[in-house]
Design a protein around this motif. Sequence first.
Motif, PDB file in Angstrom:
ATOM      1  N   LEU A   1     -58.583 -21.341 -36.253  1.00 32.46           N
ATOM      2  CA  LEU A   1     -59.026 -21.393 -37.532  1.00 32.46           C
ATOM      3  C   LEU A   1     -57.630 -21.088 -38.294  1.00 32.46           C
ATOM      4  O   LEU A   1     -57.100 -19.983 -38.000  1.00 32.46           O
ATOM      5  CB  LEU A   1     -60.158 -20.936 -38.035  1.00 32.46           C
ATOM      6  CG  LEU A   1     -61.430 -21.397 -37.259  1.00 32.46           C
ATOM      7  CD1 LEU A   1     -62.618 -20.258 -37.733  1.00 32.46           C
ATOM      8  CD2 LEU A   1     -61.959 -22.711 -37.859  1.00 32.46           C
ATOM      9  N   THR A   2     -57.354 -21.919 -39.453  1.00 32.33           N
ATOM     10  CA  THR A   2     -56.243 -21.420 -40.247  1.00 32.33           C
ATOM     11  C   THR A   2     -57.152 -20.267 -41.159  1.00 32.33           C
ATOM     12  O   THR A   2     -58.316 -20.115 -41.163  1.00 32.33           O
ATOM     13  CB  THR A   2     -55.891 -22.667 -41.395  1.00 32.33           C
ATOM     14  OG1 THR A   2     -57.080 -23.165 -42.029  1.00 32.33           O
ATOM     15  CG2 THR A   2     -55.211 -23.667 -40.561  1.00 32.33           C
ATOM     16  N   ASP A   3     -56.383 -19.550 -42.401  1.00 29.34           N
ATOM     17  CA  ASP A   3     -57.140 -18.716 -43.025  1.00 29.34           C
ATOM     18  C   ASP A   3     -58.199 -19.473 -43.824  1.00 29.34           C
ATOM     19  O   ASP A   3     -59.183 -18.725 -44.066  1.00 29.34           O
ATOM     20  CB  ASP A   3     -56.054 -18.080 -43.787  1.00 29.34           C
ATOM     21  CG  ASP A   3     -55.094 -17.196 -43.100  1.00 29.34           C
ATOM     22  OD1 ASP A   3     -55.595 -16.861 -42.080  1.00 29.34           O
ATOM     23  OD2 ASP A   3     -54.092 -16.667 -43.889  1.00 29.34           O
ATOM     24  N   GLU A   4     -57.856 -20.585 -44.239  1.00 27.94           N
ATOM     25  CA  GLU A   4     -58.732 -21.344 -45.128  1.00 27.94           C
ATOM     26  C   GLU A   4     -59.876 -21.916 -44.164  1.00 27.94           C
ATOM     27  O   GLU A   4     -61.255 -21.687 -44.620  1.00 27.94           O
ATOM     28  CB  GLU A   4     -58.275 -22.686 -45.504  1.00 27.94           C
ATOM     29  CG  GLU A   4     -59.056 -23.126 -46.624  1.00 27.94           C
ATOM     30  CD  GLU A   4     -58.322 -24.790 -47.121  1.00 27.94           C
ATOM     31  OE1 GLU A   4     -59.145 -25.382 -47.550  1.00 27.94           O
ATOM     32  OE2 GLU A   4     -57.060 -24.993 -46.614  1.00 27.94           O
ATOM     33  N   GLY A   5     -59.768 -21.967 -43.061  1.00 28.19           N
ATOM     34  CA  GLY A   5     -60.644 -22.272 -41.929  1.00 28.19           C
ATOM     35  C   GLY A   5     -61.777 -21.112 -41.874  1.00 28.19           C
ATOM     36  O   GLY A   5     -62.949 -21.319 -41.908  1.00 28.19           O
ATOM     37  N   LYS A   6     -61.116 -20.091 -41.713  1.00 28.40           N
ATOM     38  CA  LYS A   6     -61.853 -18.813 -41.332  1.00 28.40           C
ATOM     39  C   LYS A   6     -62.702 -18.243 -42.755  1.00 28.40           C
ATOM     40  O   LYS A   6     -63.633 -17.996 -42.474  1.00 28.40           O
ATOM     41  CB  LYS A   6     -60.856 -17.627 -41.356  1.00 28.40           C
ATOM     42  CG  LYS A   6     -60.327 -17.879 -39.847  1.00 28.40           C
ATOM     43  CD  LYS A   6     -59.208 -16.533 -39.711  1.00 28.40           C
ATOM     44  CE  LYS A   6     -58.280 -16.584 -38.343  1.00 28.40           C
ATOM     45  NZ  LYS A   6     -57.020 -15.627 -38.502  1.00 28.40           N
ATOM     46  N   ALA A   7     -62.118 -18.524 -43.726  1.00 31.04           N
ATOM     47  CA  ALA A   7     -62.981 -18.180 -45.109  1.00 31.04           C
ATOM     48  C   ALA A   7     -64.052 -19.176 -45.218  1.00 31.04           C
ATOM     49  O   ALA A   7     -64.995 -18.796 -45.377  1.00 31.04           O
ATOM     50  CB  ALA A   7     -62.013 -18.473 -46.277  1.00 31.04           C
ATOM     51  N   LEU A   8     -64.006 -20.176 -44.936  1.00 31.28           N
ATOM     52  CA  LEU A   8     -64.917 -21.365 -44.768  1.00 31.28           C
ATOM     53  C   LEU A   8     -65.894 -20.908 -43.892  1.00 31.28           C
ATOM     54  O   LEU A   8     -67.203 -20.956 -44.073  1.00 31.28           O
ATOM     55  CB  LEU A   8     -64.432 -22.805 -44.680  1.00 31.28           C
ATOM     56  CG  LEU A   8     -65.638 -24.100 -44.637  1.00 31.28           C
ATOM     57  CD1 LEU A   8     -66.079 -24.045 -46.204  1.00 31.28           C
ATOM     58  CD2 LEU A   8     -64.664 -25.242 -44.449  1.00 31.28           C
ATOM     59  N   ALA A   9     -65.520 -20.721 -42.700  1.00 33.18           N
ATOM     60  CA  ALA A   9     -66.364 -20.190 -41.540  1.00 33.18           C
ATOM     61  C   ALA A   9     -67.358 -19.223 -42.045  1.00 33.18           C
ATOM     62  O   ALA A   9     -68.503 -18.975 -41.681  1.00 33.18           O
ATOM     63  CB  ALA A   9     -65.900 -19.928 -40.050  1.00 33.18           C
ATOM     64  N   GLU A  10     -66.540 -18.201 -42.613  1.00 36.55           N
ATOM     65  CA  GLU A  10     -67.378 -16.883 -42.877  1.00 36.55           C
ATOM     66  C   GLU A  10     -68.322 -17.157 -44.149  1.00 36.55           C
ATOM     67  O   GLU A  10     -69.637 -16.625 -43.906  1.00 36.55           O
ATOM     68  CB  GLU A  10     -66.404 -15.880 -43.555  1.00 36.55           C
ATOM     69  CG  GLU A  10     -67.019 -14.580 -44.064  1.00 36.55           C
ATOM     70  CD  GLU A  10     -67.653 -13.890 -42.903  1.00 36.55           C
ATOM     71  OE1 GLU A  10     -67.507 -14.296 -41.690  1.00 36.55           O
ATOM     72  OE2 GLU A  10     -68.583 -12.663 -42.968  1.00 36.55           O
ATOM     73  N   ILE A  11     -67.993 -18.010 -45.064  1.00 35.47           N
ATOM     74  CA  ILE A  11     -69.137 -18.522 -45.824  1.00 35.47           C
ATOM     75  C   ILE A  11     -70.289 -19.023 -45.497  1.00 35.47           C
ATOM     76  O   ILE A  11     -71.586 -18.814 -45.763  1.00 35.47           O
ATOM     77  CB  ILE A  11     -68.518 -19.239 -47.137  1.00 35.47           C
ATOM     78  CG1 ILE A  11     -67.457 -18.698 -48.115  1.00 35.47           C
ATOM     79  CG2 ILE A  11     -69.434 -20.095 -47.821  1.00 35.47           C
ATOM     80  CD1 ILE A  11     -66.610 -19.329 -48.915  1.00 35.47           C
ATOM     81  N   CYS A  12     -69.845 -20.171 -44.568  1.00 37.95           N
ATOM     82  CA  CYS A  12     -70.992 -20.793 -43.931  1.00 37.95           C
ATOM     83  C   CYS A  12     -71.831 -19.814 -43.010  1.00 37.95           C
ATOM     84  O   CYS A  12     -73.013 -20.046 -42.794  1.00 37.95           O
ATOM     85  CB  CYS A  12     -70.445 -21.862 -42.925  1.00 37.95           C
ATOM     86  SG  CYS A  12     -69.728 -23.153 -43.910  1.00 37.95           S
ATOM     87  N   ARG A  13     -71.429 -19.114 -42.292  1.00 32.39           N
ATOM     88  CA  ARG A  13     -71.997 -18.250 -41.727  1.00 32.39           C
ATOM     89  C   ARG A  13     -73.282 -17.115 -42.506  1.00 32.39           C
ATOM     90  O   ARG A  13     -74.206 -17.222 -42.173  1.00 32.39           O
ATOM     91  CB  ARG A  13     -71.171 -17.209 -40.890  1.00 32.39           C
ATOM     92  CG  ARG A  13     -71.562 -16.457 -39.485  1.00 32.39           C
ATOM     93  CD  ARG A  13     -70.936 -15.427 -39.168  1.00 32.39           C
ATOM     94  NE  ARG A  13     -71.530 -14.087 -39.308  1.00 32.39           N
ATOM     95  CZ  ARG A  13     -71.258 -13.157 -40.532  1.00 32.39           C
ATOM     96  NH1 ARG A  13     -70.070 -13.541 -41.103  1.00 32.39           N
ATOM     97  NH2 ARG A  13     -71.900 -12.295 -40.522  1.00 32.39           N
ATOM     98  N   LYS A  14     -72.689 -16.767 -43.333  1.00 29.98           N
ATOM     99  CA  LYS A  14     -73.420 -15.864 -44.229  1.00 29.98           C
ATOM    100  C   LYS A  14     -74.547 -16.901 -44.770  1.00 29.98           C
ATOM    101  O   LYS A  14     -75.725 -16.359 -45.041  1.00 29.98           O
ATOM    102  CB  LYS A  14     -72.682 -15.280 -45.342  1.00 29.98           C
ATOM    103  CG  LYS A  14     -71.708 -14.098 -45.156  1.00 29.98           C
ATOM    104  CD  LYS A  14     -70.983 -13.504 -46.311  1.00 29.98           C
ATOM    105  CE  LYS A  14     -70.084 -12.402 -45.804  1.00 29.98           C
ATOM    106  NZ  LYS A  14     -68.866 -12.124 -46.733  1.00 29.98           N
ATOM    107  N   ARG A  15     -74.122 -17.933 -45.245  1.00 31.95           N
ATOM    108  CA  ARG A  15     -75.171 -18.978 -46.079  1.00 31.95           C
ATOM    109  C   ARG A  15     -76.351 -19.068 -44.999  1.00 31.95           C
ATOM    110  O   ARG A  15     -77.424 -19.260 -45.319  1.00 31.95           O
ATOM    111  CB  ARG A  15     -74.441 -20.142 -46.430  1.00 31.95           C
ATOM    112  CG  ARG A  15     -75.469 -20.999 -47.286  1.00 31.95           C
ATOM    113  CD  ARG A  15     -74.560 -22.170 -47.741  1.00 31.95           C
ATOM    114  NE  ARG A  15     -74.063 -22.962 -46.456  1.00 31.95           N
ATOM    115  CZ  ARG A  15     -73.238 -24.152 -46.627  1.00 31.95           C
ATOM    116  NH1 ARG A  15     -72.614 -24.307 -47.713  1.00 31.95           N
ATOM    117  NH2 ARG A  15     -73.029 -24.577 -45.503  1.00 31.95           N
ATOM    118  N   HIS A  16     -75.891 -19.646 -43.664  1.00 31.59           N
ATOM    119  CA  HIS A  16     -76.807 -19.891 -42.516  1.00 31.59           C
ATOM    120  C   HIS A  16     -77.898 -18.754 -42.405  1.00 31.59           C
ATOM    121  O   HIS A  16     -78.772 -18.698 -42.104  1.00 31.59           O
ATOM    122  CB  HIS A  16     -75.808 -20.273 -41.465  1.00 31.59           C
ATOM    123  CG  HIS A  16     -76.785 -20.499 -40.161  1.00 31.59           C
ATOM    124  ND1 HIS A  16     -77.297 -21.909 -40.050  1.00 31.59           N
ATOM    125  CD2 HIS A  16     -77.274 -19.952 -39.184  1.00 31.59           C
ATOM    126  CE1 HIS A  16     -78.102 -22.054 -39.141  1.00 31.59           C
ATOM    127  NE2 HIS A  16     -77.968 -21.040 -38.470  1.00 31.59           N
TER     128      HIS A  16
END
Lengths: 161, 161
Positions: free
Chosen positions: A100-115
């Motif tokens: 993951l790029t930094d942007e990808g990591k950030a998105l993944a983190e947001i998604c993880r929390k939301r999930h």
Amino acid sequence: MTQKTPEISSSSLVSQASEGADSTAGSQAERFESVRRAHQSEMAEDYVELIAELIVEHGEARPVEIAERLGVSQPTVTKNLARLKRDGLVIHAPYRSVFLTDEGKALAEICRKRHRIVVNFLKALGIKESIAEHDAEGIEHHVSKETLAAFESFTQSPSKP
Amino acid sequence: MTQKTPEISSSSLVSQASEGADSTAGSQAERFESVRRAHQSEMAEDYVELIAELIVEHGEARPVEIAERLGVSQPTVTKNLARLKRDGLVIHAPYRSVFLTDEGKALAEICRKRHRIVVNFLKALGIKESIAEHDAEGIEHHVSKETLAAFESFTQSPSKP
DNA sequence: TTATAAAGTTAGCTTTGGCTAAGTATTGTT
DNA sequence: AACAATACTTAGCCAAAGCTAACTTTATAA
């Protein structure tokens, strides 16, 4: 009836709702447009979230595993990884693992929390875990900031709104 | 790195008891497949529900109005009406109004009820109407029977599961 | 009644996201 | 080191759902 061009901003995880709950054509159209926009980011969100999971679990994310977990074929994964790469969310060299790029990591983190918030909310409502996980997968992409906050606060004190 | 070995060991005999929210590839894939399936019916559900609304409001459903309410172009509506007709949900002759088949009516009714339940649930959670309507539009297609029942019962007594 | 406006359709393009079949690369085994 | 198995990619197909441009039909108004 001017048609809007796509214009996908990858950080638009939180849908904006228009003011007032009228049923005029305008605001109804905005809602539908918003749902269509959400659909366009779903693939990206599912992939980066899964890739992050796999990296945690196995230290790397292999396309074959992504395919298996998503229930799609390997060529589909290859094609979608190219899109994610184009959009700056992943790093992927041919025949190599996915990062993951930094942007990808950030998105993944947001998604993880939301999930987690959505799943925990459904469980707090008395829904059994397997179904909560199932429904969350579809619901999570369509929850606004306000609703997500309400879910979270309910989970913490499941008595009052 | 290590390309994973198949791991054929105990798959067919033991692992049938995947109840609960496991993260095995199998069940996760099923959830994603289910979401993809839901997406395929969304267009039909949105159209049929809107057509029913328009018939109530105006006595008829004109394509131009469907296009306006959904925020899409007229040719898109024409094309999608053909699909709905193909699938037995609407009746539509060229240059004429759109009607629902019995199947279409039944689907519209289910969608209407589900939509109201989701909106009322969100409002009961303290979310303001405009946002509730907005989020419901995306959420409603992904709510299982069980979750819908939980939403409904919560709305009726918003205290505890 | 005829001209114009509005509604609807057709044709043709695009992107997304799925698939299979077939070929290439990598890894593991002997 | 050679071969087999696995992983991955490429090529080419499909359907859905959007669009614009151009055309036809229906409705309205002079």
